[in-house]
Design a protein around this motif. Structure first.
Motif, PDB file in Angstrom:
ATOM      1  N   GLU A   1      59.182  46.250   2.522  1.00 50.26           N
ATOM      2  CA  GLU A   1      58.845  45.243   3.531  1.00 50.26           C
ATOM      3  C   GLU A   1      58.845  45.903   4.904  1.00 50.26           C
ATOM      4  OE1 GLU A   1      61.185  41.682   1.164  1.00 50.26           O
ATOM      5  OE2 GLU A   1      62.137  42.614   2.898  1.00 50.26           O
ATOM      6  N   ASN A   2      57.814  45.652   5.693  1.00 49.15           N
ATOM      7  CA  ASN A   2      57.741  46.165   7.054  1.00 49.15           C
ATOM      8  C   ASN A   2      58.509  45.249   7.987  1.00 49.15           C
ATOM      9  OD1 ASN A   2      56.072  48.423   6.465  1.00 49.15           O
ATOM     10  ND2 ASN A   2      54.336  47.054   6.320  1.00 49.15           N
ATOM     11  N   LEU A   3      59.140  45.843   8.993  1.00 49.13           N
ATOM     12  CA  LEU A   3      59.940  45.103   9.969  1.00 49.13           C
ATOM     13  C   LEU A   3      59.573  45.544  11.379  1.00 49.13           C
ATOM     14  CD1 LEU A   3      63.406  45.653   8.239  1.00 49.13           C
ATOM     15  CD2 LEU A   3      61.993  43.605   8.086  1.00 49.13           C
ATOM     16  N   VAL A   4      59.795  44.682  12.337  1.00 48.89           N
ATOM     17  CA  VAL A   4      59.611  45.021  13.746  1.00 48.89           C
ATOM     18  C   VAL A   4      60.942  44.752  14.442  1.00 48.89           C
ATOM     19  CG1 VAL A   4      58.387  44.492  15.883  1.00 48.89           C
ATOM     20  CG2 VAL A   4      57.163  44.430  13.696  1.00 48.89           C
ATOM     21  N   TYR A   5      61.511  45.806  15.013  1.00 46.57           N
ATOM     22  CA  TYR A   5      62.782  45.677  15.723  1.00 46.57           C
ATOM     23  C   TYR A   5      62.571  45.474  17.219  1.00 46.57           C
ATOM     24  CZ  TYR A   5      64.769  47.523  11.403  1.00 46.57           C
ATOM     25  OH  TYR A   5      65.126  47.725  10.102  1.00 46.57           O
TER      26      TYR A   5
END
Length: 159
Positions: A67-71
């Motif tokens: 899963e891709n995430l944006v911090y």
């Protein structure tokens, strides 16, 4: 309250689910992050992005989910679920990961990278490279150099 009203209230509640992990006794969850620190770091990020797209399409043996995430604006990441540590290690020692890590280790281009790994069977570990300030486990746990018997993810998980 009438029975039909009680049923309506039950039906309006959010559905609750959980998971049965008994089929995955050696599960490893990995969080990773890549923080662009300089403009030239965008090129490295684009290269890694192409490789990650390939990983998601091909799903190496043992990778159960990605899963891709944006911090943040300049900080992206991902969460991966691996069947076991052996599968994760096999992936990290092969291309494209091996090449990414070698290239990043030679020239981080002002970028930062980190990962944290958690084993269902016990143990957690982390590595932070070029990060401007602590993140995750590093915000509260004492720093320790990854050298000697603390060099690899497997060794850190066993500590």
């Amino acid at each position: 309250m009438r029975a039909s009203d009680e049923q309506a209230v039950r039906d309006s509640r959010p559905r609750r689910d959980s998971v049965d992990l008994s089929g995955y006794p050696d599960l490893v969850v990995v969080y990773l992050g890549f923080r662009v620190g300089r403009l030239r770091g965008l090129r490295a990020l684009l290269g890694i992005g192409r490789g990650l797209s390939q990983v998601q399409r091909e799903m190496p043996d043992g990778l159960l989910a990605h899963e891709n995430l944006v911090y943040g604006l300049n900080h992206i990441g991902m969460r991966q679920y691996w069947r076991d540590l052996e599968s994760l290690e096999a992936f990290t020692r092969s291309d494209p990961h091996k090449t990414w890590w070698r290239d990043f280790s030679r020239d981080a281009a002002g970028n930062g990278f980190w990962h944290e790994a958690y084993r269902l069977s016990g143990g957690m570990e982390a590595i932070y490279v070029g990060m401007p300030r602590p993140i995750g486990l590093g915000t509260f746990a004492a720093a320790r150099r990854p050298e000697g018997p603390f060099m690899t993810s497997r060794q850190r998980l066993a500590s």
